[in-house]
Design a protein around this motif. Structure first.
Motif, PDB file in Angstrom:
ATOM      1  N   MET A   1       0.852  -1.183   0.000  1.00 32.03           N
ATOM      2  CA  MET A   1       0.000   0.000   0.000  1.00 32.03           C
ATOM      3  C   MET A   1       0.892   1.239   0.000  1.00 32.03           C
ATOM      4  SD  MET A   1      -2.886   1.075   2.824  1.00 32.03           S
ATOM      5  CE  MET A   1      -3.809  -0.406   2.535  1.00 32.03           C
ATOM      6  N   THR A   2       0.586   2.205  -0.817  1.00 34.38           N
ATOM      7  CA  THR A   2       1.343   3.445  -0.868  1.00 34.38           C
ATOM      8  C   THR A   2       0.468   4.591  -0.399  1.00 34.38           C
ATOM      9  OG1 THR A   2       0.660   3.978  -3.116  1.00 34.38           O
ATOM     10  CG2 THR A   2       2.625   2.596  -2.879  1.00 34.38           C
ATOM     11  N   ALA A   3       1.101   5.737  -0.147  1.00 35.96           N
ATOM     12  CA  ALA A   3       0.353   6.897   0.326  1.00 35.96           C
ATOM     13  C   ALA A   3      -0.698   7.344  -0.678  1.00 35.96           C
ATOM     14  CB  ALA A   3       1.319   8.040   0.648  1.00 35.96           C
ATOM     15  N   SER A   4      -0.495   7.021  -1.965  1.00 36.99           N
ATOM     16  CA  SER A   4      -1.460   7.439  -2.976  1.00 36.99           C
ATOM     17  C   SER A   4      -2.638   6.467  -3.099  1.00 36.99           C
ATOM     18  CB  SER A   4      -0.773   7.585  -4.331  1.00 36.99           C
ATOM     19  OG  SER A   4      -0.255   6.342  -4.744  1.00 36.99           O
ATOM     20  N   THR A   5      -2.532   5.283  -2.466  1.00 34.62           N
ATOM     21  CA  THR A   5      -3.594   4.289  -2.507  1.00 34.62           C
ATOM     22  C   THR A   5      -4.754   4.757  -1.635  1.00 34.62           C
ATOM     23  OG1 THR A   5      -1.953   2.559  -2.758  1.00 34.62           O
ATOM     24  CG2 THR A   5      -4.132   1.881  -2.044  1.00 34.62           C
ATOM     25  N   ASP A   6      -5.961   4.463  -2.069  1.00 32.25           N
ATOM     26  CA  ASP A   6      -7.110   4.769  -1.228  1.00 32.25           C
ATOM     27  C   ASP A   6      -7.025   3.944   0.047  1.00 32.25           C
ATOM     28  OD1 ASP A   6      -8.251   6.623  -2.936  1.00 32.25           O
ATOM     29  OD2 ASP A   6      -9.390   5.104  -4.023  1.00 32.25           O
ATOM     30  N   VAL A   7      -7.133   4.616   1.177  1.00 31.83           N
ATOM     31  CA  VAL A   7      -7.047   3.983   2.479  1.00 31.83           C
ATOM     32  C   VAL A   7      -8.435   4.013   3.103  1.00 31.83           C
ATOM     33  CG1 VAL A   7      -6.000   4.147   4.764  1.00 31.83           C
ATOM     34  CG2 VAL A   7      -4.650   4.710   2.741  1.00 31.83           C
ATOM     35  N   PRO A   8      -8.890   2.916   3.697  1.00 32.63           N
ATOM     36  CA  PRO A   8     -10.213   2.927   4.319  1.00 32.63           C
ATOM     37  C   PRO A   8     -10.352   4.032   5.368  1.00 32.63           C
ATOM     38  CG  PRO A   8      -9.326   0.705   4.245  1.00 32.63           C
ATOM     39  CD  PRO A   8      -8.224   1.628   3.818  1.00 32.63           C
ATOM     40  N   THR A   9     -11.552   4.569   5.466  1.00 37.96           N
ATOM     41  CA  THR A   9     -11.814   5.628   6.443  1.00 37.96           C
ATOM     42  C   THR A   9     -12.543   5.090   7.666  1.00 37.96           C
ATOM     43  OG1 THR A   9     -13.893   6.214   5.359  1.00 37.96           O
ATOM     44  CG2 THR A   9     -11.908   7.421   4.670  1.00 37.96           C
ATOM     45  N   SER A  10     -12.780   3.806   7.718  1.00 41.09           N
ATOM     46  CA  SER A  10     -13.451   3.199   8.870  1.00 41.09           C
ATOM     47  C   SER A  10     -12.447   3.044  10.008  1.00 41.09           C
ATOM     48  CB  SER A  10     -14.012   1.823   8.515  1.00 41.09           C
ATOM     49  OG  SER A  10     -14.869   1.915   7.413  1.00 41.09           O
ATOM     50  N   PRO A  11     -12.601   3.819  11.089  1.00 42.38           N
ATOM     51  CA  PRO A  11     -11.629   3.742  12.177  1.00 42.38           C
ATOM     52  C   PRO A  11     -11.948   2.652  13.189  1.00 42.38           C
ATOM     53  CG  PRO A  11     -13.151   5.499  12.620  1.00 42.38           C
ATOM     54  CD  PRO A  11     -13.539   4.920  11.280  1.00 42.38           C
ATOM     55  N   GLY A  12     -12.837   1.761  12.852  1.00 45.68           N
ATOM     56  CA  GLY A  12     -13.186   0.670  13.749  1.00 45.68           C
ATOM     57  C   GLY A  12     -13.724  -0.499  12.966  1.00 45.68           C
ATOM     58  N   ASP A  13     -13.940  -1.616  13.654  1.00 42.31           N
ATOM     59  CA  ASP A  13     -14.433  -2.794  12.948  1.00 42.31           C
ATOM     60  C   ASP A  13     -15.951  -2.903  12.955  1.00 42.31           C
ATOM     61  OD1 ASP A  13     -14.815  -3.807  15.604  1.00 42.31           O
ATOM     62  OD2 ASP A  13     -12.873  -4.792  15.512  1.00 42.31           O
ATOM     63  N   THR A  14     -16.634  -2.172  13.852  1.00 38.28           N
ATOM     64  CA  THR A  14     -18.089  -2.249  13.911  1.00 38.28           C
ATOM     65  C   THR A  14     -18.680  -0.858  14.113  1.00 38.28           C
ATOM     66  OG1 THR A  14     -17.931  -4.439  14.934  1.00 38.28           O
ATOM     67  CG2 THR A  14     -20.055  -3.310  15.102  1.00 38.28           C
ATOM     68  N   LEU A  15     -19.540  -0.446  13.200  1.00 36.68           N
ATOM     69  CA  LEU A  15     -20.274   0.815  13.360  1.00 36.68           C
ATOM     70  C   LEU A  15     -21.435   0.534  14.304  1.00 36.68           C
ATOM     71  CD1 LEU A  15     -20.730   3.777  12.499  1.00 36.68           C
ATOM     72  CD2 LEU A  15     -22.162   2.882  10.646  1.00 36.68           C
ATOM     73  N   ILE A  16     -21.486   1.241  15.450  1.00 39.85           N
ATOM     74  CA  ILE A  16     -22.530   0.939  16.435  1.00 39.85           C
ATOM     75  C   ILE A  16     -23.573   2.044  16.574  1.00 39.85           C
ATOM     76  CG2 ILE A  16     -21.171  -0.737  17.711  1.00 39.85           C
ATOM     77  CD1 ILE A  16     -20.540   1.367  19.780  1.00 39.85           C
ATOM     78  N   PHE A  17     -23.301   3.234  15.999  1.00 38.53           N
ATOM     79  CA  PHE A  17     -24.290   4.315  16.027  1.00 38.53           C
ATOM     80  C   PHE A  17     -23.877   5.367  15.016  1.00 38.53           C
ATOM     81  CE2 PHE A  17     -25.807   8.467  17.400  1.00 38.53           C
ATOM     82  CZ  PHE A  17     -27.157   8.217  17.578  1.00 38.53           C
ATOM     83  N   GLU A  18     -24.894   5.991  14.397  1.00 39.81           N
ATOM     84  CA  GLU A  18     -24.608   7.086  13.466  1.00 39.81           C
ATOM     85  C   GLU A  18     -25.833   7.977  13.356  1.00 39.81           C
ATOM     86  OE1 GLU A  18     -22.802   7.771   8.993  1.00 39.81           O
ATOM     87  OE2 GLU A  18     -23.707   5.836   9.469  1.00 39.81           O
ATOM     88  N   ASN A  19     -25.592   9.291  13.374  1.00 46.56           N
ATOM     89  CA  ASN A  19     -26.619  10.258  12.997  1.00 46.56           C
ATOM     90  C   ASN A  19     -25.922  11.352  12.213  1.00 46.56           C
ATOM     91  OD1 ASN A  19     -25.545  12.128  14.871  1.00 46.56           O
ATOM     92  ND2 ASN A  19     -27.080  11.652  16.433  1.00 46.56           N
ATOM     93  N   ASP A  20     -26.562  12.499  12.036  1.00 51.57           N
ATOM     94  CA  ASP A  20     -25.954  13.542  11.209  1.00 51.57           C
ATOM     95  C   ASP A  20     -24.820  14.295  11.914  1.00 51.57           C
ATOM     96  OD1 ASP A  20     -27.798  14.709  12.947  1.00 51.57           O
ATOM     97  OD2 ASP A  20     -28.323  16.298  11.539  1.00 51.57           O
ATOM     98  N   ARG A  21     -24.583  14.041  13.213  1.00 50.96           N
ATOM     99  CA  ARG A  21     -23.547  14.763  13.950  1.00 50.96           C
ATOM    100  C   ARG A  21     -22.398  13.893  14.443  1.00 50.96           C
ATOM    101  NH1 ARG A  21     -25.781  18.445  18.336  1.00 50.96           N
ATOM    102  NH2 ARG A  21     -23.829  19.524  17.928  1.00 50.96           N
ATOM    103  N   VAL A  22     -22.679  12.614  14.738  1.00 53.36           N
ATOM    104  CA  VAL A  22     -21.636  11.725  15.254  1.00 53.36           C
ATOM    105  C   VAL A  22     -21.747  10.346  14.610  1.00 53.36           C
ATOM    106  CG1 VAL A  22     -21.465  12.873  17.503  1.00 53.36           C
ATOM    107  CG2 VAL A  22     -22.938  10.878  17.244  1.00 53.36           C
ATOM    108  N   ARG A  23     -20.609   9.674  14.610  1.00 57.42           N
ATOM    109  CA  ARG A  23     -20.549   8.275  14.171  1.00 57.42           C
ATOM    110  C   ARG A  23     -19.711   7.560  15.229  1.00 57.42           C
ATOM    111  NH1 ARG A  23     -17.957   8.759   9.070  1.00 57.42           N
ATOM    112  NH2 ARG A  23     -19.936   9.458   8.245  1.00 57.42           N
TER     113      ARG A  23
END
Length: 134
Positions: A1-23
């Motif tokens: 993987m290089t710096a120019s490669t798309d890197v995932p933006t998911s900072p965790g393995d499980t999304l447990i809540f999301e609304n328009d202000r927080v994830r």
């Protein structure tokens, strides 16, 4: 993987809540387990409800240059800023037990133009593996 490669933006393995202000994400690491390269695009809070020791490595760095020691209730805050995301990094669990921590992304635009250093409470520490300041 290089710096120019798309890197995932998911900072965790499980999304447990999301609304328009927080994830809110959870990340569970088995003993010796790793969460691979990802990037933070939003200011965020990290909560460690239990004790744990971890290392992080930024993309392109040959060493696991950041270390973290968490006691129960360790809280970190990171200003990412509006200019660009944080450098891609990965994290691994150094301990003999699984650890879970929670990442709360603040989805509104950052009040800061640039990123700022970690801010954390007195229930743990983050630093460079060589002992130098962040």
């Amino acid at each position: 993987m290089t710096a120019s490669t798309d890197v995932p933006t998911s900072p965790g393995d499980t999304l447990i809540f999301e609304n328009d202000r927080v994830r809110v994400w959870s990340m569970t690491l088995a003993p010796g387990g790793m969460f691979d390269f990802h990037q933070h695009h939003h200011d965020h809070v990290v909560l460690w409800p239990d004790a744990g020791d971890a290392q992080a490595q930024e993309l392109g760095d040959p060493d696991w240059g950041l270390v973290q020691h968490a006691e129960p209730g360790f809280v970190l805050y990171r200003t990412v800023g509006r200019t660009r995301p944080l450098p891609p990094h990965r994290i691994r669990n150094l301990g003999p037990e699984p650890v879970t921590h929670y990442i709360v992304e603040l989805l509104e635009p950052s009040p800061s133009e640039e990123s700022e250093p970690w801010v954390f409470n007195d229930r743990g520490r983050v630093g460079r593996a060589d002992g130098s300041a962040l």
